[in-house]
Motif scaffolding. Structure first.
Motif, PDB file in Angstrom:
ATOM      1  N   GLN A  15       0.814  -1.208   0.000  1.00 35.68           N
ATOM      2  CA  GLN A  15       0.000   0.000   0.000  1.00 35.68           C
ATOM      3  C   GLN A  15       0.850   1.262   0.000  1.00 35.68           C
ATOM      4  OE1 GLN A  15      -2.038  -1.306   3.530  1.00 35.68           O
ATOM      5  NE2 GLN A  15      -1.166   0.330   4.788  1.00 35.68           N
ATOM      6  N   ALA A  16       1.987   1.241   0.717  1.00 35.68           N
ATOM      7  CA  ALA A  16       2.846   2.418   0.774  1.00 35.68           C
ATOM      8  C   ALA A  16       3.499   2.692  -0.580  1.00 35.68           C
ATOM      9  CB  ALA A  16       3.909   2.252   1.853  1.00 35.68           C
ATOM     10  N   GLY A  17       4.025   1.659  -1.211  1.00 35.58           N
ATOM     11  CA  GLY A  17       4.701   1.829  -2.487  1.00 35.58           C
ATOM     12  C   GLY A  17       3.766   2.290  -3.591  1.00 35.58           C
ATOM     13  N   ILE A  18       2.537   1.754  -3.611  1.00 36.15           N
ATOM     14  CA  ILE A  18       1.573   2.159  -4.639  1.00 36.15           C
ATOM     15  C   ILE A  18       1.137   3.604  -4.418  1.00 36.15           C
ATOM     16  CG2 ILE A  18      -0.654   1.663  -5.688  1.00 36.15           C
ATOM     17  CD1 ILE A  18       1.622  -0.420  -6.173  1.00 36.15           C
ATOM     18  N   ALA A  19       0.891   3.983  -3.165  1.00 35.13           N
ATOM     19  CA  ALA A  19       0.535   5.368  -2.865  1.00 35.13           C
ATOM     20  C   ALA A  19       1.661   6.312  -3.268  1.00 35.13           C
ATOM     21  CB  ALA A  19       0.209   5.520  -1.385  1.00 35.13           C
ATOM     22  N   ARG A 126      18.788   8.978  -7.502  1.00 36.68           N
ATOM     23  CA  ARG A 126      19.041  10.139  -6.660  1.00 36.68           C
ATOM     24  C   ARG A 126      18.319  10.006  -5.319  1.00 36.68           C
ATOM     25  NH1 ARG A 126      21.020  15.204  -7.091  1.00 36.68           N
ATOM     26  NH2 ARG A 126      21.454  14.922  -9.311  1.00 36.68           N
ATOM     27  N   ASN A 127      17.144   9.376  -5.322  1.00 39.06           N
ATOM     28  CA  ASN A 127      16.336   9.244  -4.107  1.00 39.06           C
ATOM     29  C   ASN A 127      15.917   7.795  -3.881  1.00 39.06           C
ATOM     30  OD1 ASN A 127      15.976  12.228  -3.612  1.00 39.06           O
ATOM     31  ND2 ASN A 127      14.949  12.065  -5.609  1.00 39.06           N
ATOM     32  N   ILE A 128      15.814   7.439  -2.609  1.00 40.42           N
ATOM     33  CA  ILE A 128      15.330   6.119  -2.203  1.00 40.42           C
ATOM     34  C   ILE A 128      14.155   6.318  -1.254  1.00 40.42           C
ATOM     35  CG2 ILE A 128      15.873   3.957  -1.011  1.00 40.42           C
ATOM     36  CD1 ILE A 128      17.454   4.307  -3.582  1.00 40.42           C
ATOM     37  N   VAL A 129      13.051   5.640  -1.533  1.00 43.03           N
ATOM     38  CA  VAL A 129      11.911   5.636  -0.620  1.00 43.03           C
ATOM     39  C   VAL A 129      11.749   4.220  -0.086  1.00 43.03           C
ATOM     40  CG1 VAL A 129       9.463   6.073  -0.282  1.00 43.03           C
ATOM     41  CG2 VAL A 129      10.771   7.484  -1.888  1.00 43.03           C
ATOM     42  N   ALA A 130      11.990   4.049   1.208  1.00 42.86           N
ATOM     43  CA  ALA A 130      11.803   2.745   1.852  1.00 42.86           C
ATOM     44  C   ALA A 130      10.332   2.619   2.239  1.00 42.86           C
ATOM     45  CB  ALA A 130      12.698   2.634   3.083  1.00 42.86           C
ATOM     46  N   ALA A 131       9.577   1.878   1.429  1.00 45.82           N
ATOM     47  CA  ALA A 131       8.135   1.750   1.617  1.00 45.82           C
ATOM     48  C   ALA A 131       7.757   0.315   1.951  1.00 45.82           C
ATOM     49  CB  ALA A 131       7.405   2.214   0.355  1.00 45.82           C
ATOM     50  N   THR A 132       8.533  -0.279   2.849  1.00 46.56           N
ATOM     51  CA  THR A 132       8.335  -1.692   3.179  1.00 46.56           C
ATOM     52  C   THR A 132       7.376  -1.905   4.344  1.00 46.56           C
ATOM     53  OG1 THR A 132      10.413  -1.529   4.427  1.00 46.56           O
ATOM     54  CG2 THR A 132      10.524  -2.497   2.242  1.00 46.56           C
ATOM     55  N   GLY A 133       6.830  -0.820   4.900  1.00 45.77           N
ATOM     56  CA  GLY A 133       5.774  -0.947   5.892  1.00 45.77           C
ATOM     57  C   GLY A 133       6.246  -1.343   7.274  1.00 45.77           C
ATOM     58  N   PRO A 134       5.302  -1.456   8.220  1.00 42.55           N
ATOM     59  CA  PRO A 134       5.660  -1.732   9.612  1.00 42.55           C
ATOM     60  C   PRO A 134       5.754  -3.215   9.964  1.00 42.55           C
ATOM     61  CG  PRO A 134       3.340  -1.217   9.472  1.00 42.55           C
ATOM     62  CD  PRO A 134       3.874  -1.128   8.068  1.00 42.55           C
ATOM     63  N   LEU A 346      11.205  -3.767  12.776  1.00 42.78           N
ATOM     64  CA  LEU A 346      11.638  -3.221  11.495  1.00 42.78           C
ATOM     65  C   LEU A 346      12.928  -3.899  11.040  1.00 42.78           C
ATOM     66  CD1 LEU A 346      10.999   0.566  12.193  1.00 42.78           C
ATOM     67  CD2 LEU A 346       9.525  -1.034  10.950  1.00 42.78           C
ATOM     68  N   ASP A 347      13.091  -4.048   9.750  1.00 40.67           N
ATOM     69  CA  ASP A 347      14.299  -4.659   9.201  1.00 40.67           C
ATOM     70  C   ASP A 347      14.748  -3.868   7.981  1.00 40.67           C
ATOM     71  OD1 ASP A 347      16.368  -6.202   8.338  1.00 40.67           O
ATOM     72  OD2 ASP A 347      15.175  -7.958   7.813  1.00 40.67           O
ATOM     73  N   TYR A 348      15.737  -3.014   8.200  1.00 38.47           N
ATOM     74  CA  TYR A 348      16.317  -2.233   7.112  1.00 38.47           C
ATOM     75  C   TYR A 348      17.774  -2.629   6.892  1.00 38.47           C
ATOM     76  CZ  TYR A 348      12.198   0.776   7.401  1.00 38.47           C
ATOM     77  OH  TYR A 348      10.912   1.252   7.392  1.00 38.47           O
ATOM     78  N   SER A 349      18.070  -3.908   7.045  1.00 39.55           N
ATOM     79  CA  SER A 349      19.448  -4.379   6.893  1.00 39.55           C
ATOM     80  C   SER A 349      19.983  -4.122   5.486  1.00 39.55           C
ATOM     81  CB  SER A 349      19.526  -5.870   7.229  1.00 39.55           C
ATOM     82  OG  SER A 349      18.623  -6.628   6.438  1.00 39.55           O
ATOM     83  N   TRP A 350      19.097  -3.973   4.516  1.00 36.52           N
ATOM     84  CA  TRP A 350      19.496  -3.722   3.135  1.00 36.52           C
ATOM     85  C   TRP A 350      19.840  -2.255   2.882  1.00 36.52           C
ATOM     86  CZ3 TRP A 350      16.135  -0.213   0.953  1.00 36.52           C
ATOM     87  CH2 TRP A 350      14.889  -0.079   1.595  1.00 36.52           C
ATOM     88  N   GLY A 373      18.104  12.487   0.621  1.00 34.47           N
ATOM     89  CA  GLY A 373      17.753  11.604  -0.485  1.00 34.47           C
ATOM     90  C   GLY A 373      17.104  10.301  -0.059  1.00 34.47           C
ATOM     91  N   VAL A 374      17.052  10.036   1.248  1.00 34.59           N
ATOM     92  CA  VAL A 374      16.413   8.817   1.746  1.00 34.59           C
ATOM     93  C   VAL A 374      15.124   9.191   2.475  1.00 34.59           C
ATOM     94  CG1 VAL A 374      16.600   6.860   3.331  1.00 34.59           C
ATOM     95  CG2 VAL A 374      18.557   7.519   1.919  1.00 34.59           C
ATOM     96  N   TYR A 375      14.061   8.479   2.139  1.00 32.54           N
ATOM     97  CA  TYR A 375      12.742   8.755   2.717  1.00 32.54           C
ATOM     98  C   TYR A 375      12.128   7.442   3.204  1.00 32.54           C
ATOM     99  CZ  TYR A 375      13.392  13.083   0.105  1.00 32.54           C
ATOM    100  OH  TYR A 375      13.905  14.261  -0.386  1.00 32.54           O
ATOM    101  N   PHE A 376      11.271   7.551   4.218  1.00 28.69           N
ATOM    102  CA  PHE A 376      10.555   6.397   4.749  1.00 28.69           C
ATOM    103  C   PHE A 376       9.058   6.618   4.572  1.00 28.69           C
ATOM    104  CE2 PHE A 376      14.545   6.424   7.149  1.00 28.69           C
ATOM    105  CZ  PHE A 376      14.948   5.102   7.011  1.00 28.69           C
ATOM    106  N   LEU A 377       8.341   5.512   4.419  1.00 29.02           N
ATOM    107  CA  LEU A 377       6.888   5.595   4.257  1.00 29.02           C
ATOM    108  C   LEU A 377       6.238   4.346   4.850  1.00 29.02           C
ATOM    109  CD1 LEU A 377       4.570   7.275   3.081  1.00 29.02           C
ATOM    110  CD2 LEU A 377       4.835   6.017   0.938  1.00 29.02           C
ATOM    111  N   GLY A 378       5.104   4.540   5.497  1.00 31.63           N
ATOM    112  CA  GLY A 378       4.353   3.424   6.065  1.00 31.63           C
ATOM    113  C   GLY A 378       4.686   3.107   7.497  1.00 31.63           C
ATOM    114  N   LEU A 379       5.458   3.969   8.162  1.00 31.47           N
ATOM    115  CA  LEU A 379       5.829   3.724   9.550  1.00 31.47           C
ATOM    116  C   LEU A 379       4.670   4.058  10.484  1.00 31.47           C
ATOM    117  CD1 LEU A 379       9.390   5.335   9.569  1.00 31.47           C
ATOM    118  CD2 LEU A 379       8.847   2.892   9.483  1.00 31.47           C
ATOM    119  N   PRO A 380       4.525   3.318  11.592  1.00 28.88           N
ATOM    120  CA  PRO A 380       3.527   3.706  12.591  1.00 28.88           C
ATOM    121  C   PRO A 380       3.820   5.109  13.112  1.00 28.88           C
ATOM    122  CG  PRO A 380       4.378   1.492  13.021  1.00 28.88           C
ATOM    123  CD  PRO A 380       5.248   2.091  11.951  1.00 28.88           C
ATOM    124  N   TRP A 381       2.791   5.915  13.195  1.00 26.90           N
ATOM    125  CA  TRP A 381       2.914   7.283  13.708  1.00 26.90           C
ATOM    126  C   TRP A 381       3.916   8.115  12.895  1.00 26.90           C
ATOM    127  CZ3 TRP A 381      -0.416   9.011  17.418  1.00 26.90           C
ATOM    128  CH2 TRP A 381      -1.098   8.052  18.151  1.00 26.90           C
TER     129      TRP A 381
END
Length: 422
Positions: A15-19, A126-134, A346-350, A373-381
């Motif tokens: 849902q985060a990546g599609i949004a 140039r930018n990374i959006v980590a949209a892997t959710g909670p 959470l697992d952001y080992s990558w 250049g790094v953004y997060f999406l789908g995190l609680p709160w």
């Protein structure tokens, strides 16, 4: 080896990546969405068979697409939710690449952007959006040893009662997953013990309106941060059976046995904490607070909604609350399975960048991290209480896309200024 270049890589096709893709497209920002399995895969293969959305169809969706085949007050089955995101991705023309796993992301040396190593090759962005959710890494507390003679799984691997060996079941965790799984097992004739810790227990509906509506009109979805001490309090809510309030006393009167938090195990005996009654009382207080605020809202706004005095009647106290069990010999109780509904880490080992605090948590402001250049999406709160919900992540994605677009405008000015000076 040819290296692909793109402005923005979105990691995660749920849902985060599609949004995120929708809002990047609205800004004409070139991007791709990388998903290691299928779109919304966790809804399909990491949830139990009977799961439905915890919010009604009118609420748990993106603004641009309705569940046309469902009653607005119905709760979408999990496969329908997954199909919804596939349908939405097609609607917006999201550039999703499925079957692509991101192995690592590192910053490029001496120039802006990142190197993204995937199972299908290297991409520079140039930018990374980590949209892997909670819900990334299932957590099972180290209480019962793996070599104990008992079947143990996390709730993300539970599918249906037939999957478990014959015998009684202990479900650990009284949030949405634990409450629903425990009730399902009990209603198939299983002997079920449910280990409950602190939780909130909102009404499914009250005076003719779903709790999602009440949280909206009361401003609860927009709370900016959890109340002190409630960061790890789970929410017992369910859309099962057409939507019903989670009532632990009623479940106990049906046959389910409540116990306190699982604390330690020794010689076949599992010991539980002394806080069961306190946890149930905490859930009651949360429940009643919603009713009180709803009543006040109705009176203040002169709404014509039906009275519901029976909503405040909790009924008799079951024996498991008047005389709580503090220890269980699992063999004597006939318990052959434990389902750990104990949440995720959470697992952001990558993601090998400087975007985390000393505890390894994303360091960000409304999704914009401390690593440019790094953004997060789908995190609680992430920005509000509703951030990790379907509709909430859509609004957070718009803010993140706006931030990326703003940075692009500065870089475009820089390029134009250099061209003029040349």
């Amino acid at each position: 080896m040819t290296v692909e270049t793109i402005d923005t890589v979105v990691v995660g096709g749920g849902q985060a990546g599609i949004a995120m893709s929708e809002h990047l497209t609205s800004h004409a920002i070139p991007h791709i969405v990388l998903e290691r399995h299928r779109i919304a895969e966790r809804w399909r293969s990491e949830r139990w068979d009977s799961l439905v959305a915890n919010g009604p169809a009118w609420h748990d969706r993106f603004p641009g697409l309705k569940f046309d085949d469902l009653d607005p007050d119905a709760f979408a089955p999990k496969e329908r939710v997954a199909d919804y995101f596939v349908q939405y991705a097609e609607k917006i023309g999201a550039p999703v690449r499925t079957g692509v796993e991101v192995n690592s992301v590192t910053r490029l040396d001496g120039r802006p952007g990142f190197r993204v190593e995937t199972s299908r090759g290297v991409i520079e962005a140039r930018n990374i959006v980590a949209a892997t959710g909670p819900f990334q890494k299932p957590v099972i507390p180290q209480i019962v040893p793996e070599d104990a003679d008992i079947f143990q799984i996390h709730s993300n691997r539970y599918r249906n009662p037939e999957q478990l060996p014959e015998g009684a079941v202990l479900v650990v965790g009284a949030g949405a997953s634990g409450a629903q799984i425990g009730a399902e097992l009990m209603r198939t004739g299983r002997r079920v013990y449910l280990a409950a810790g602190p939780h909130d227990r909102p009404p499914r509906s009250y005076r003719g309106r779903d709790f999602c509506w009440w949280l909206g009109v009361l401003g609860k979805w927009d709370l900016a941060a959890p109340a002190p001490g409630t960061e790890h309090v789970s929410i017992a809510v369910s859309g099962a059976n057409g939507g019903e309030t989670v009532d632990f006393r009623a479940l106990a009167r049906e046959g389910l046995t409540l116990v306190g938090r699982a604390e330690r195990y020794a010689n076949g005996i599992l010991y539980f904490g002394a806080g069961l009654v306190q946890s149930i009382r905490h859930g009651d207080a949360n429940y009643l607070s919603v009713l009180d605020e709803a009543d006040a809202y109705i009176a203040r706004n002169g709404l014509d909604l039906p009275e519901e005095p029976e909503a405040r009647d909790f009924g008799s106290e079951p024996e498991c609350l008047t005389a709580p069990i503090r220890a269980l010999d699992l063999a004597d109780a006939g318990i052959t399975s434990i389902i750990w509904a104990t949440g995720y880490a959470l697992d952001y080992s990558w993601l090998d960048v400087d975007a985390f605090d000393e505890m390894g948590r994303p360091a960000h402001q409304r999704g914009k991290s401390t690593e440019p250049g790094v953004y997060f999406l789908g995190l609680p709160w992430q920005s509000r209480r509703g951030s990790s919900f379907i509709w909430g992540v859509w609004h957070d994605a718009r803010h993140v896309a706006d931030s990326i677009a703003t940075q692009r405008s500065y870089l475009e000015y820089h390029a134009q200024a250099e061209a003029r000076s040349a």
